[in-house]
Design an enzyme around this catalytic site. Structure first.
Site, PDB file in Angstrom:
ATOM      1  N   ASP A  61      40.153  44.295  48.453  1.00 53.72           N
ATOM      2  CA  ASP A  61      39.865  45.474  49.333  1.00 53.72           C
ATOM      3  C   ASP A  61      38.651  45.290  49.997  1.00 53.72           C
ATOM      4  O   ASP A  61      38.013  44.513  49.975  1.00 53.72           O
ATOM      5  CB  ASP A  61      39.592  46.761  48.585  1.00 53.72           C
ATOM      6  CG  ASP A  61      38.512  46.726  47.342  1.00 53.72           C
ATOM      7  OD1 ASP A  61      38.053  45.574  47.119  1.00 53.72           O
ATOM      8  OD2 ASP A  61      38.115  47.740  46.639  1.00 53.72           O
ATOM      9  N   TYR A  63      34.619  45.306  51.409  1.00 50.68           N
ATOM     10  CA  TYR A  63      33.411  45.098  50.779  1.00 50.68           C
ATOM     11  C   TYR A  63      32.909  46.614  50.907  1.00 50.68           C
ATOM     12  O   TYR A  63      32.891  47.603  51.950  1.00 50.68           O
ATOM     13  CB  TYR A  63      32.538  44.627  51.990  1.00 50.68           C
ATOM     14  CG  TYR A  63      32.744  43.005  51.965  1.00 50.68           C
ATOM     15  CD1 TYR A  63      32.671  42.104  50.719  1.00 50.68           C
ATOM     16  CD2 TYR A  63      32.908  42.415  53.195  1.00 50.68           C
ATOM     17  CE1 TYR A  63      32.714  40.749  50.927  1.00 50.68           C
ATOM     18  CE2 TYR A  63      33.220  41.118  53.149  1.00 50.68           C
ATOM     19  CZ  TYR A  63      32.939  40.151  52.223  1.00 50.68           C
ATOM     20  OH  TYR A  63      33.380  38.882  52.076  1.00 50.68           O
ATOM     21  N   HIS A 181      39.906  32.710  42.834  1.00 54.07           N
ATOM     22  CA  HIS A 181      39.135  33.032  43.834  1.00 54.07           C
ATOM     23  C   HIS A 181      37.718  32.747  43.973  1.00 54.07           C
ATOM     24  O   HIS A 181      37.044  32.079  43.005  1.00 54.07           O
ATOM     25  CB  HIS A 181      38.987  34.795  43.242  1.00 54.07           C
ATOM     26  CG  HIS A 181      38.764  35.736  44.203  1.00 54.07           C
ATOM     27  ND1 HIS A 181      37.352  35.884  44.594  1.00 54.07           N
ATOM     28  CD2 HIS A 181      39.372  36.599  45.053  1.00 54.07           C
ATOM     29  CE1 HIS A 181      37.324  37.085  45.633  1.00 54.07           C
ATOM     30  NE2 HIS A 181      38.434  37.463  45.804  1.00 54.07           N
TER      31      HIS A 181
END
Length: 222
Positions: A61, A63, A181
């Site tokens: 999503d 920042y 990630h």
């Protein structure tokens, strides 16, 4: 959102008729500051239409810090310093992989070359990461993956959340790169050293396509 404001090439996705009206209403009714600003919400899709998409990088999503997000996954406004930690790690890996990184965190030049920087949620309340995770955005990501994978495309899936969406990629002559990630919590578990940028360019080169200039904006964007 009027028909004319829908992202060109993507406007026929079922999401815009079936899901977006309720999401739009929920955002309008939310008293909190919602990021990014309305006019940047679909920037990734507006800048990289389906016919120009060659690479897809999935984020989660936007920042949640005001002034950072501008509609492209992992990208920030050019004056943002210091860089968000995940983007800083992306640039560290880019330097290790290719020898250099962009001078700012603005990745518009990636989008201009066919790199779709898509978050799986396109809005977030300021200061509340994942605050709109359950708002209904996920169907857009599913449909974008379905559409883009109707022809050969490179996919960079960082982290478990992105990798779970691989099921929406149609079988085909794709390059699918998976690693942890770039977040500080996981980057040292296999993101560092994964060399995704050179891998994408080798794949594009093998297909006779122009490779991605990951570091220097084209003259038209300077």
């Amino acid at each position: 959102m009027s028909k004319s404001n829908k992202p060109p090439g993507w406007s026929d996705l079922a999401f815009f008729a079936e899901d977006w009206p309720a999401i739009d209403a929920a955002i309008a009714a939310d008293a909190r500051q919602i990021l990014p600003p309305d006019h940047q919400r679909f920037a990734a899709l507006q800048l990289t239409p389906p016919e120009k998409t060659r690479v897809v990088i999935l984020g989660q999503d936007p920042y949640p810090t005001p002034g950072h997000a501008h509609g492209l996954a992992f990208s920030v406004e050019p004056d943002v310093r210091p860089l968000p930690r995940s983007l800083n790690n992306i640039f560290k890996e880019l330097i290790d992989d290719t020898g250099q990184a962009p001078l700012s965190g603005d990745l518009h030049h990636w989008a201009a070359q066919g790199v779709l920087l898509l978050n799986t949620a396109l809005s977030v309340p300021a200061g509340e990461a994942n605050g709109h995770k359950q708002l209904g955005w996920s169907r857009l990501a599913h449909q974008v993956l379905d559409l883009t994978s109707r022809r050969p495309t490179a996919y960079i899936l960082w982290g478990n959340a992105a990798q779970k969406l691989e099921t929406y990629i149609n079988p085909g002559d794709h390059l699918i790169l998976k690693s942890p990630h770039p977040s500080p919590l996981s980057a040292r578990r296999g993101f560092f050293g994964s060399q995704p940028f050179s891998a994408v360019n080798r794949w594009l080169n093998s297909r006779g396509e122009v490779t991605i200039n990951w570091t220097n904006p084209p003259e038209a964007l300077k």
